[in-house]
Design a protein around this motif. Structure first.
Motif, PDB file in Angstrom:
ATOM      1  N   GLY A 192      40.022  49.744  34.697  1.00  0.00           N
ATOM      2  CA  GLY A 192      39.350  50.894  34.117  1.00  0.00           C
ATOM      3  C   GLY A 192      39.904  52.205  34.641  1.00  0.00           C
ATOM      4  N   GLU A 193      39.278  53.284  34.208  1.00  0.00           N
ATOM      5  CA  GLU A 193      39.683  54.620  34.630  1.00  0.00           C
ATOM      6  C   GLU A 193      39.201  54.903  36.049  1.00  0.00           C
ATOM      7  OE1 GLU A 193      41.580  56.752  32.940  1.00  0.00           O
ATOM      8  OE2 GLU A 193      41.794  55.237  31.357  1.00  0.00           O
ATOM      9  N   ALA A 194      40.009  55.630  36.798  1.00  0.00           N
ATOM     10  CA  ALA A 194      39.609  56.010  38.151  1.00  0.00           C
ATOM     11  C   ALA A 194      38.443  56.980  38.086  1.00  0.00           C
ATOM     12  CB  ALA A 194      40.786  56.642  38.877  1.00  0.00           C
ATOM     13  N   SER A 195      37.465  56.769  38.964  1.00  0.00           N
ATOM     14  CA  SER A 195      36.292  57.649  38.980  1.00  0.00           C
ATOM     15  C   SER A 195      36.455  58.823  39.935  1.00  0.00           C
ATOM     16  CB  SER A 195      35.044  56.845  39.369  1.00  0.00           C
ATOM     17  OG  SER A 195      35.185  56.305  40.663  1.00  0.00           O
ATOM     18  N   GLY A 196      37.566  58.851  40.661  1.00  0.00           N
ATOM     19  CA  GLY A 196      37.746  59.933  41.627  1.00  0.00           C
ATOM     20  C   GLY A 196      39.159  59.966  42.174  1.00  0.00           C
ATOM     21  N   THR A 197      39.279  60.167  43.478  1.00  0.00           N
ATOM     22  CA  THR A 197      40.590  60.400  44.088  1.00  0.00           C
ATOM     23  C   THR A 197      41.386  59.133  44.352  1.00  0.00           C
ATOM     24  OG1 THR A 197      39.546  60.410  46.270  1.00  0.00           O
ATOM     25  CG2 THR A 197      39.817  62.533  45.182  1.00  0.00           C
ATOM     26  N   VAL A 223      33.259  42.770  26.898  1.00  0.00           N
ATOM     27  CA  VAL A 223      34.464  42.529  26.109  1.00  0.00           C
ATOM     28  C   VAL A 223      35.699  43.092  26.789  1.00  0.00           C
ATOM     29  CG1 VAL A 223      35.621  42.987  23.927  1.00  0.00           C
ATOM     30  CG2 VAL A 223      33.185  42.410  23.956  1.00  0.00           C
ATOM     31  N   GLY A 224      35.620  44.337  27.265  1.00  0.00           N
ATOM     32  CA  GLY A 224      36.782  44.955  27.895  1.00  0.00           C
ATOM     33  C   GLY A 224      37.183  44.262  29.171  1.00  0.00           C
ATOM     34  N   ASP A 225      36.209  44.030  30.059  1.00  0.00           N
ATOM     35  CA  ASP A 225      36.503  43.354  31.317  1.00  0.00           C
ATOM     36  C   ASP A 225      37.032  41.954  31.074  1.00  0.00           C
ATOM     37  OD1 ASP A 225      35.710  45.517  32.746  1.00  0.00           O
ATOM     38  OD2 ASP A 225      33.738  44.744  33.263  1.00  0.00           O
ATOM     39  N   SER A 226      36.445  41.254  30.124  1.00  0.00           N
ATOM     40  CA  SER A 226      36.873  39.892  29.833  1.00  0.00           C
ATOM     41  C   SER A 226      38.307  39.870  29.326  1.00  0.00           C
ATOM     42  CB  SER A 226      35.940  39.270  28.782  1.00  0.00           C
ATOM     43  OG  SER A 226      36.335  37.967  28.483  1.00  0.00           O
ATOM     44  N   ALA A 227      38.656  40.802  28.478  1.00  0.00           N
ATOM     45  CA  ALA A 227      40.018  40.859  27.958  1.00  0.00           C
ATOM     46  C   ALA A 227      41.026  41.129  29.079  1.00  0.00           C
ATOM     47  CB  ALA A 227      40.129  41.941  26.878  1.00  0.00           C
ATOM     48  N   ARG A 228      40.677  42.053  29.976  1.00  0.00           N
ATOM     49  CA  ARG A 228      41.563  42.330  31.098  1.00  0.00           C
ATOM     50  C   ARG A 228      41.714  41.102  31.989  1.00  0.00           C
ATOM     51  NH1 ARG A 228      39.291  47.596  30.634  1.00  0.00           N
ATOM     52  NH2 ARG A 228      37.446  46.976  31.824  1.00  0.00           N
ATOM     53  N   HIS A 258      34.269  43.156  47.521  1.00  0.00           N
ATOM     54  CA  HIS A 258      35.458  43.755  46.922  1.00  0.00           C
ATOM     55  C   HIS A 258      35.240  45.263  46.853  1.00  0.00           C
ATOM     56  CE1 HIS A 258      37.421  40.207  44.557  1.00  0.00           C
ATOM     57  NE2 HIS A 258      36.897  39.792  45.692  1.00  0.00           N
ATOM     58  N   LEU A 259      36.156  46.015  47.414  1.00  0.00           N
ATOM     59  CA  LEU A 259      36.136  47.462  47.245  1.00  0.00           C
ATOM     60  C   LEU A 259      37.252  47.828  46.282  1.00  0.00           C
ATOM     61  CD1 LEU A 259      35.354  48.917  50.787  1.00  0.00           C
ATOM     62  CD2 LEU A 259      33.794  48.143  48.976  1.00  0.00           C
ATOM     63  N   SER A 260      36.860  48.322  45.129  1.00  0.00           N
ATOM     64  CA  SER A 260      37.799  48.657  44.066  1.00  0.00           C
ATOM     65  C   SER A 260      38.113  50.148  44.112  1.00  0.00           C
ATOM     66  CB  SER A 260      37.193  48.289  42.709  1.00  0.00           C
ATOM     67  OG  SER A 260      37.975  48.805  41.654  1.00  0.00           O
ATOM     68  N   ALA A 261      39.397  50.471  44.263  1.00  0.00           N
ATOM     69  CA  ALA A 261      39.795  51.869  44.409  1.00  0.00           C
ATOM     70  C   ALA A 261      39.290  52.741  43.261  1.00  0.00           C
ATOM     71  CB  ALA A 261      41.317  51.965  44.508  1.00  0.00           C
ATOM     72  N   ARG A 262      39.408  52.257  42.043  1.00  0.00           N
ATOM     73  CA  ARG A 262      39.067  53.084  40.893  1.00  0.00           C
ATOM     74  C   ARG A 262      37.564  53.258  40.701  1.00  0.00           C
ATOM     75  NH1 ARG A 262      43.497  50.007  39.028  1.00  0.00           N
ATOM     76  NH2 ARG A 262      45.345  51.302  38.694  1.00  0.00           N
ATOM     77  N   MET A 263      36.775  52.501  41.457  1.00  0.00           N
ATOM     78  CA  MET A 263      35.324  52.608  41.331  1.00  0.00           C
ATOM     79  C   MET A 263      34.698  53.465  42.433  1.00  0.00           C
ATOM     80  SD  MET A 263      34.562  48.649  40.255  1.00  0.00           S
ATOM     81  CE  MET A 263      32.792  48.848  40.379  1.00  0.00           C
ATOM     82  N   ILE A 264      35.512  53.989  43.328  1.00  0.00           N
ATOM     83  CA  ILE A 264      35.007  54.796  44.438  1.00  0.00           C
ATOM     84  C   ILE A 264      35.427  56.243  44.202  1.00  0.00           C
ATOM     85  CG2 ILE A 264      35.122  55.185  46.933  1.00  0.00           C
ATOM     86  CD1 ILE A 264      35.547  52.154  47.232  1.00  0.00           C
ATOM     87  N   SER A 265      34.468  57.135  44.230  1.00  0.00           N
ATOM     88  CA  SER A 265      34.711  58.514  43.799  1.00  0.00           C
ATOM     89  C   SER A 265      35.543  59.323  44.769  1.00  0.00           C
ATOM     90  CB  SER A 265      33.376  59.223  43.551  1.00  0.00           C
ATOM     91  OG  SER A 265      32.609  59.269  44.751  1.00  0.00           O
ATOM     92  N   THR A 273      32.906  36.110  49.155  1.00  0.00           N
ATOM     93  CA  THR A 273      33.304  37.436  48.706  1.00  0.00           C
ATOM     94  C   THR A 273      32.494  37.763  47.457  1.00  0.00           C
ATOM     95  OG1 THR A 273      35.116  36.654  47.297  1.00  0.00           O
ATOM     96  CG2 THR A 273      35.654  37.177  49.579  1.00  0.00           C
ATOM     97  N   VAL A 274      32.281  39.047  47.250  1.00  0.00           N
ATOM     98  CA  VAL A 274      31.507  39.518  46.096  1.00  0.00           C
ATOM     99  C   VAL A 274      32.404  40.429  45.273  1.00  0.00           C
ATOM    100  CG1 VAL A 274      29.446  40.713  45.304  1.00  0.00           C
ATOM    101  CG2 VAL A 274      29.373  39.407  47.447  1.00  0.00           C
ATOM    102  N   THR A 275      32.574  40.098  44.007  1.00  0.00           N
ATOM    103  CA  THR A 275      33.475  40.865  43.155  1.00  0.00           C
ATOM    104  C   THR A 275      32.881  42.220  42.777  1.00  0.00           C
ATOM    105  OG1 THR A 275      32.587  39.944  41.105  1.00  0.00           O
ATOM    106  CG2 THR A 275      34.385  38.752  42.159  1.00  0.00           C
ATOM    107  N   ALA A 276      33.740  43.052  42.218  1.00  0.00           N
ATOM    108  CA  ALA A 276      33.311  44.344  41.678  1.00  0.00           C
ATOM    109  C   ALA A 276      33.854  44.475  40.266  1.00  0.00           C
ATOM    110  CB  ALA A 276      33.838  45.489  42.546  1.00  0.00           C
ATOM    111  N   SER A 277      33.032  45.006  39.367  1.00  0.00           N
ATOM    112  CA  SER A 277      33.513  45.261  38.012  1.00  0.00           C
ATOM    113  C   SER A 277      32.965  46.592  37.544  1.00  0.00           C
ATOM    114  CB  SER A 277      33.077  44.147  37.055  1.00  0.00           C
ATOM    115  OG  SER A 277      31.773  44.375  36.570  1.00  0.00           O
ATOM    116  N   PRO A 278      33.731  47.292  36.684  1.00  0.00           N
ATOM    117  CA  PRO A 278      33.267  48.588  36.200  1.00  0.00           C
ATOM    118  C   PRO A 278      31.905  48.522  35.525  1.00  0.00           C
ATOM    119  CG  PRO A 278      35.586  48.296  35.682  1.00  0.00           C
ATOM    120  CD  PRO A 278      35.096  46.978  36.205  1.00  0.00           C
ATOM    121  N   GLN A 279      31.599  47.390  34.881  1.00  0.00           N
ATOM    122  CA  GLN A 279      30.324  47.298  34.177  1.00  0.00           C
ATOM    123  C   GLN A 279      29.145  47.272  35.140  1.00  0.00           C
ATOM    124  OE1 GLN A 279      29.215  43.618  32.208  1.00  0.00           O
ATOM    125  NE2 GLN A 279      28.602  44.751  30.384  1.00  0.00           N
TER     126      GLN A 279
END
Length: 285
Positions: free
Chosen positions: A108-113, A214-219, A74-81, A45-51
């Motif tokens: 992170g913040e949602a990029s779309g719907t 830093v942000g991703d690591s903290a989460r 990995h398909l991350s809901a908040r990273m798909i517009s 599997t291949v991860t996804a991160s906002p960075q």
């Protein structure tokens, strides 16, 4: 390994070690490291991160699939517009033979719907694209940011659209077993794939947490509160004790079905650990 168990548990453990999966992060050297050290029989599997962005995840998944690996991005809901980007991703994956997915809400913040995994799962199932296996995450020790009741009800809803559950890292076999049984009590009988850390050095963990940001690591550390300090032992960490503690559940009536290894991109040492475990089992067969 001081105890290898009964013939039946040895057979079950050998099968689990032969069919486990490795999780990797889409960094610059990941592709080459996997090709050099990981046999194509290992599911990835291949991860996804906002960075890094969702494109990095998809591109690495496609490259590894072209090399003959069975890969689940990995398909991350908040990273798909939205639906258009999702359809483009799914079309590219299916056109290139990728038939497995792992669906998460993401950070992170949602990029779309799409804001959560459930909505993304519904969209994928209704997209017309066919996938053989879709995984979702489970939290045996809860989630630092989500109340237990909400976490439980969301999992039941997602399970109706998924094919297996992969747990976040938990170091207590008893907790993992209790978790799998609690799912059955809620009517969730999906296979439970136990997430374990790979054989990871302290130096590698520090480099990766720095690379995540830093942000991703903290989460990450908030969600894995017991993980960080366990790596600060001489020589790093390997999952032998945890795997051995669950071997009696493999192949039995339990929903525990195997292992998913969070390699933190230390694929060479993790694969060396896996082969060493198999060699020890073979030596007593």
């Amino acid at each position: 390994m001081t105890s290898t168990g009964t013939p039946d548990t040895r057979t079950a453990l050998r099968g689990a070690l032969q069919t486990l999966g490795y999780e990797v992060m889409p960094f610059a050297r990941t592709h080459d490291a996997v090709r050099e050290h990981v046999p194509t029989s290992i599911r990835l599997t291949v991860t996804a991160s906002p960075q890094k962005g969702i494109d990095a995840t998809v591109e690495l998944a496609l490259a590894l699939a072209a090399d003959g690996y069975s890969v689940a991005p990995h398909l991350s809901a908040r990273m798909i517009s939205g639906p258009a980007q999702l359809d483009d991703i799914l079309a590219r994956l299916t056109a290139n033979g990728v038939r497995r997915l792992f669906v998460v809400g993401g950070d992170g913040e949602a990029s779309g719907t799409f804001t959560e995994a459930l909505g993304l799962l519904r969209a994928i199932r209704g997209s017309g694209h066919d996938f053989a296996d879709i995984g979702i995450g489970g939290y045996p020790e809860g989630h630092a940011l989500i109340p237990p009741e909400r976490l439980s009800s969301a999992l039941v809803e997602k399970a109706a659209l998924a094919d297996h559950i992969t747990t976040q890292i938990c170091f207590a076999p008893a907790t993992l077993l209790a978790y799998s049984r609690s799912l059955v009590e809620q009517g969730v009988t999906l296979p439970v794939v136990v997430g374990v850390p790979g054989a990871v050095s302290r130096q590698k963990l520090l480099r990766i947490t720095a690379s995540i940001g830093v942000g991703d690591s903290a989460r990450f550390l908030r969600k894995q509160s017991s993980l960080f300090w366990r790596f600060f032992v001489p020589g790093g960490y390997n999952p032998t004790s945890l795997v051995r503690g669950l071997r009696s559940e493999l192949g039995g009536s339990s929903t525990v079905s195997g292992f998913h290894v969070f390699t933190f991109n230390d694929v060479e040492s993790t694969e060396r650990w896996r082969r060493r475990m198999l060699d020890r089992l073979d030596a007593v067969s």
